[in-house]
Design a protein around this motif. Structure first.
Motif: not given
Lengths: 394, 347
Positions: A20, A23, A115, A221, A225, A341, A347, A351
């Motif tokens: 990743a 963040f 992403a 965010t 990832q 999250q 993500l 994630n």
């Protein structure tokens, strides 16, 4: 496993690399750059080179095409590329797609990625005021003229009905938020590292769309990832302990909508108080793995909004309908140990898959002892997906 | 070019905040430094006379003059358009467009003639925004009359003046565009129709119904104040939202039944954040269970948002909503009298 019978995919593929970006709220670089960084990091983690990769999978919502990611990372010819629809519901299904490809020899090494600059760029939370009159746009379009415009509002309609059905108050959602933020507080990668909250903080947070408050809503965010999938055989020769894909499933319910499945009481008695599409996923995961709730050591359940975590626990049978808030408060099941999250990063669920892999490897920052089986789910309120990841020989 | 009186019979609705802004344009230029694209000439005079059937001998021959009513013709931009229109006039038009006065009709003109125009005369002109009326309601719709006065000169000497009046108005019923009928001044409002929402001066864009061939019938019904439910003619199942087939039996054939209008709040939310310019939070949006057994998402009226409750009885109404680009109807549900006294059930 299909809806009707067990499948033959379980155990034939594994997640062997995770990677990743940081963040953040403002990455300062393009979404393609984030995707490429995440893919490189995941391949490094696996001990594989870009030249080993022959498949790529992402979300239909991703803005970085497979061919662009391949070019930017030095990946060569591709024999498999695929995308999964329905927002965050795609997350675990990207791994299922990869597993299908490697198990059948369509590809050897497949990287799944997601992403975006979801905070500094296009924010989902800013809502929708216009849709083209496609079938998809028209379906969501019923909600727009009266002003039901945001993901929070679409979830809040179900959340209100959940509270009404079980005689609960909005404080019931607080346990999920507190749990996520407690784990995030001890996760240095989490945006909310070092910032736990209390039930009182949750109850005092400002209303966003009643009955949802600020602390019922996940953050937004920027980041990327990636996950590397290959066959179970090859996985055993690689750098990291494999996280076997014990079971993988997608699910859509009857009268399924995207975020606004308000019209299916005829098919599901749970009506707005349940997530029948996750029930479709749960039935398949249990059947193919042969496991049940008691076999799960850690669960990473998609938490863009707290109420749907409660409904997922009920759909998977961890507790009875209406009892999930008390179940979470009890803390018997380690839940969203990266912070979710709500706490780590939004993500689009990817994630969370990485956290399930770390738990199976034994390398998580908030490691649960002796994890043999981890459950992870994808976006809720939409057609969705789920995985059971297992320790090799576990 | 008749001296019609478009304002006759119009009702003065009084000044308003927008009018104060419109009034400020009075005296500002509408066009400056205009020059006739052609000098006054025999060919255009002949064409005009033939088109008008005017055989007056003064307009022919070596000492011909131009017909005085051609005054405006010498100033026209032709197909290549005007280059002399002022920013002030564009601003005024945009302000009116933004207030929903997107339709325009020329109502009348008046001309004064101070000296004849002859072939070879080069004309120049300037125009001023002479007046903007208060808001008026006409058969076409509600709006504002804008009067400009153009002074036409030859060699700097005033030759004539051309006063031109338009009505910029909110399009009303009978002039429906692609967005469907816009019942601004419905002469016979249906019983139970709520007052239209506040007038759309500078109104921000509202989310519009998303209409395609599969659900156009629903919105056509709404425009007529009928809430139409699809009914599968295969199995008789009622369905909302509209789809081109039945989720139970798969049959593609359907007809419609009109909702009786009764229902209850099945669930609801109160919107607070983020703010949307066209909405005024907090506001309630509900999932309504119609008495026929189907549901739809709609606004709730008649009670404050914090008084909406699950199970509250409601009744269908139609509400006109507008923004700067148009007006349309939406189904809304009014809390039945007494319904708001139910105890607060949660949170």
């Amino acid at each position: 496993m299909s809806v009707r019978r067990a499948d033959t995919l379980g155990g034939r593929a594994a997640v062997v690399g995770i990677g990743a970006t940081e963040f953040s709220k403002d990455s300062g670089r393009s979404e393609l750059t984030l995707a490429a960084e995440a893919v490189r990091a995941a391949l490094d983690d696996a001990g594989l080179a870009p030249s080993d990769v022959d498949g790529l999978v992402t979300f239909t919502m991703d803005t970085s095409p497979e061919i662009a990611v391949a070019q930017a990372t030095g990946i060569g010819e591709l024999s498999f590329f695929s995308r999964v629809h329905y927002g965050g519901g795609a997350a675990c299904a990207t791994v299922q797609q990869a597993a299908l490809a490697v198990a059948t020899g369509i590809a050897e090494v497949v990287v799944c990625y997601r992403a975006f600059n979801e905070r500094s760029g296009r924010r989902f939370g800013s809502g929708v005021q216009h849709r083209e009159p496609s079938a998809e746009g028209t379906a969501l379009g019923w909600n727009l003229p009266p002003g039901l415009l945001t993901p929070a509002s679409w979830v809040a309609m179900a959340a209100r009905r959940y509270l009404h059905t079980y005689g609960l108050t909005p404080e019931a959602f607080g346990h999920v938020a507190v749990t996520g933020r407690r784990y995030a507080a001890t996760n240095p990668a989490a945006y909310f590292h070092g910032r736990p909250i209390t039930l009182a903080d949750h109850a005092a947070s400002r209303p966003i769309v009643e009955p949802l408050r600020l602390l019922d809503c996940c953050q937004e965010t920027d980041g990327g990832q990636a996950l590397v999938v290959t066959t179970a055989e090859r996985a055993r020769d690689l750098r990291r302990p494999p996280a076997l894909i014990t079971a993988a499933a997608q699910g859509a319910g009857r009268a399924q909508e995207q975020m606004t499945s308000y019209y299916r009481d005829e098919f599901y008695p749970s009506d707005l108080a349940g997530l029948p599409e996750m029930g479709v996923v749960a039935r398949q995961l249990w059947r193919t793995s042969g496991y049940g709730p008691a076999d799960i050591d850690v669960a990473v359940l998609y938490d863009h909004f707290t109420p749907f975590v409660l409904m997922q626990l009920e759909e998977f049978g961890f507790c009875a309908p209406g009892e999930a808030a008390a179940f979470v408060a009890d803390g018997a099941l380690p839940l969203n140990t990266h912070g979710g999250q709500l706490g780590e990063a939004y993500l689009h669920g990817m994630n969370g898959i990485a956290e399930a892999v770390r738990q199976v490897r034994g390398s998580a920052v908030n490691q649960v002892p002796d994890v043999a089986h981890a459950l992870v789910t994808a976006g809720t309120g939409v057609p969705t997906s789920g995985l059971i990841l297992g320790r090799d020989g576990g | 070019m008749s001296g019609g009186d478009g304002a006759r019979g119009a009702a003065v609705s009084g000044d308003d905040a927008l009018y104060a802004r419109l009034k400020a344009f009075e005296g500002r230029p509408a066009a400056t430094g205009g020059r006739g694209k052609d000098p006054v000439n025999a060919a255009m005079i002949r064409h005009w006379c033939e088109a008008m059937g005017d055989t007056h001998p003064a307009y022919r021959g070596p000492d011909a003059v131009a017909p005085p009513t051609m005054l405006q013709a010498w100033t026209m931009g032709g197909l290549s358009g005007h280059t002399d229109r002022s920013p002030a006039y564009d601003e005024l038009s945009a302000l009116l467009d933004g207030a929903g006065c997107t339709a325009v009709v020329a109502t009348d003109c008046e001309q004064e003639y101070l000296r004849p125009l002859r072939p070879g005369d080069e004309i120049t002109f300037d125009a001023v925004i002479e007046s903007v009326s208060p808001r008026k309601t006409t058969k076409l719709g509600s709006g504002y009359f804008v009067t400009t006065r153009m002074d036409v000169r030859v060699d700097g000497e005033l030759a004539g003046a051309h006063r031109f009046r338009i009505l910029k108005y909110v399009p009303g019923k009978g002039s429906s565009g692609p967005g469907g009928p816009a019942p601004e001044a419905d002469p016979a409002p249906r019983k139970g129709t709520p007052e239209p929402v506040a007038a759309p001066r500078d109104a921000p864009a509202r989310p519009r119904p998303v209409i395609n061939r599969d659900n156009a019938g629903f919105w056509a019904g709404v425009a007529e104040h009928r809430l139409l439910i699809q009914r599968c003619t295969g199995c008789g199942r009622l369905r909302m939202p509209w789809l081109p087939g039945c989720a139970r039996c798969g049959a593609p054939e359907w007809d419609t039944v009109e909702a009786g209008g009764g229902g209850t709040v099945h669930s609801y939310v109160v919107m607070h954040h983020p703010p949307f310019p066209a909405f005024d939070p907090p506001y309630a949006v509900a999932l309504i269970a119609l008495e026929e057994g189907v549901r739809l998402v709609a606004g709730v009226t008649g009670v404050p948002p914090d008084a909406v409750r699950v199970g509250m009885p409601v009744r269908l109404e139609f509400q006109q909503v507008r923004d700067g680009k148009g007006a349309w109807e939406l189904p809304v549900f009014r809390a039945e009298p007494g319904a708001a006294r139910a105890p607060r059930e949660e949170g």
